[in-house]
Write a protein that holds these residues in place. Structure first.
Motif, PDB file in Angstrom:
ATOM      1  N   ARG A 210      -0.179  -8.856   5.415  1.00  0.00           N
ATOM      2  CA  ARG A 210       0.562  -9.730   4.506  1.00  0.00           C
ATOM      3  C   ARG A 210       0.652  -9.057   3.139  1.00  0.00           C
ATOM      4  N   GLY A 211       1.647  -9.423   2.379  1.00  0.00           N
ATOM      5  CA  GLY A 211       1.803  -8.853   1.051  1.00  0.00           C
ATOM      6  C   GLY A 211       2.839  -7.748   1.020  1.00  0.00           C
ATOM      7  N   PRO A 212       3.398  -7.493  -0.154  1.00  0.00           N
ATOM      8  CA  PRO A 212       4.484  -6.508  -0.268  1.00  0.00           C
ATOM      9  C   PRO A 212       4.048  -5.074  -0.027  1.00  0.00           C
ATOM     10  N   TRP A 213       2.747  -4.757  -0.228  1.00  0.00           N
ATOM     11  CA  TRP A 213       2.298  -3.372  -0.081  1.00  0.00           C
ATOM     12  C   TRP A 213       2.405  -2.873   1.355  1.00  0.00           C
ATOM     13  N   ARG A 214       2.472  -3.793   2.305  1.00  0.00           N
ATOM     14  CA  ARG A 214       2.520  -3.364   3.709  1.00  0.00           C
ATOM     15  C   ARG A 214       3.788  -2.573   4.019  1.00  0.00           C
ATOM     16  N   TRP A 215       4.823  -2.742   3.203  1.00  0.00           N
ATOM     17  CA  TRP A 215       6.075  -2.029   3.457  1.00  0.00           C
ATOM     18  C   TRP A 215       5.966  -0.529   3.209  1.00  0.00           C
ATOM     19  N   LEU A 216       4.896  -0.115   2.527  1.00  0.00           N
ATOM     20  CA  LEU A 216       4.699   1.325   2.326  1.00  0.00           C
ATOM     21  C   LEU A 216       4.477   2.054   3.651  1.00  0.00           C
TER      22      LEU A 216
END
Length: 279
Positions: A210-216
């Motif tokens: 969860r969270g935006p950092w996972r898109w890295l």
């Protein structure tokens, strides 16, 4: 540089030992034994898959007729269909020694490192999703192995088509000699397990975290595709077939899960109402 240290015999023997230990731990029937049994079972399963991969590679090497012809056919077919020439991309990378070196290291190390880290993270932090991730790894890798029984040479062996074996040139090849008594398989280029695992890892992180950092994590498959082409270890087609097999693995699991409720759904399902019968 060598990234394979187990023969298929030693990996298979270790897998049997771990699975046996898991069975024994499960029979103890104590609360502390259950996590150990689960960990041993999963480690044994992954080692068994690694052993099978090693065995397929050995059998492929023993029947290497026409592997170069198949690779040349893939390259010519791609060009006819309008794919960018992998040799041209590699030629653009060759003047940059640091980029070539980094690509060789990424190819040799990140394939297993990312997958091991992914499985450990999901097992320890998101146990309810571990089965889905592990089954995807097994189904996808197994499907790739079936196709790899047909030997296909990597692009780096097609010197006449403009490809260069940059790993050998820089002394970074994982295929430089026998490792643990077995010569690592060089003729399993189709399909690319490197690409399949990188996309699998990205999908798993995006699905579980969860969270935006996972898109890295999307950078991993992007970099992997660049690396396998820049090092001339795979064609575009190798990655496309691998991703197609990954999609099939997802569809198979989705179809299977539709036949029965998940454990969580079964646990939260309301109990049927009891009707009293009066006499």
């Amino acid at each position: 540089m060598q990234n394979l240290t187990l023969t298929w015999q030693s990996a298979g023997g270790s897998a049997v030992a771990l699975l046996g230990a898991a069975y024994a731990a499960k029979r103890i029937r104590r609360p502390r034994a259950a996590p150990a049994a689960a960990l041993l079972r999963e480690a044994g399963t992954l080692l068994a898959l690694f052993s099978l991969w090693q065995l397929v590679g050995r059998l492929s090497v023993l029947s290497a007729d026409h592997a170069l012809d198949r690779a040349d056919w893939i390259h010519r077919t791609e060009l006819r269909w309008g794919f960018p020439d992998e040799a041209a991309l590699q030629q653009a990378v060759l003047p940059h020694a640091w980029l070539v070196t980094a690509s060789n290291y990424y190819y040799a190390t990140m394939h297993f490192a990312v997958m091991i880290a992914l499985l450990a993270w999901v097992f320890l932090r998101h146990r309810d999703r571990y089965g889905w991730v592990r089954n995807t790894v097994v189904l996808t890798t197994g499907a790739c192995l079936v196709i790899q029984f047909i030997p296909v040479a990597p692009p780096r062996m097609l010197a006449e088509s403009g490809f260069v074996d940059v790993a050998a040139q820089y002394g970074q090849s994982v295929y430089g000699g026998a490792v643990g008594g077995v010569v690592p398989d060089q003729l399993s280029a189709m399909p690319s397990v490197h690409v399949a695992w990188s996309v699998l890892a990205a999908v798993a992180v995006l699905k579980v975290a969860r969270g935006p950092w996972r898109w890295l994590v999307v950078l991993h498959p992007v970099v992997t595709v660049f690396v396998v082409v820049a090092t001339a270890n795979h064609f575009w087609a190798d990655g496309l077939v691998a991703v197609a097999l990954l999609l099939v693995a997802y569809l198979v699991q989705h179809a299977f899960s539709g036949w029965r409720p998940s454990q969580q759904e079964a646990a939260t399902a309301p109990e049927p109402e009891r009707t009293s019968v009066s006499s």
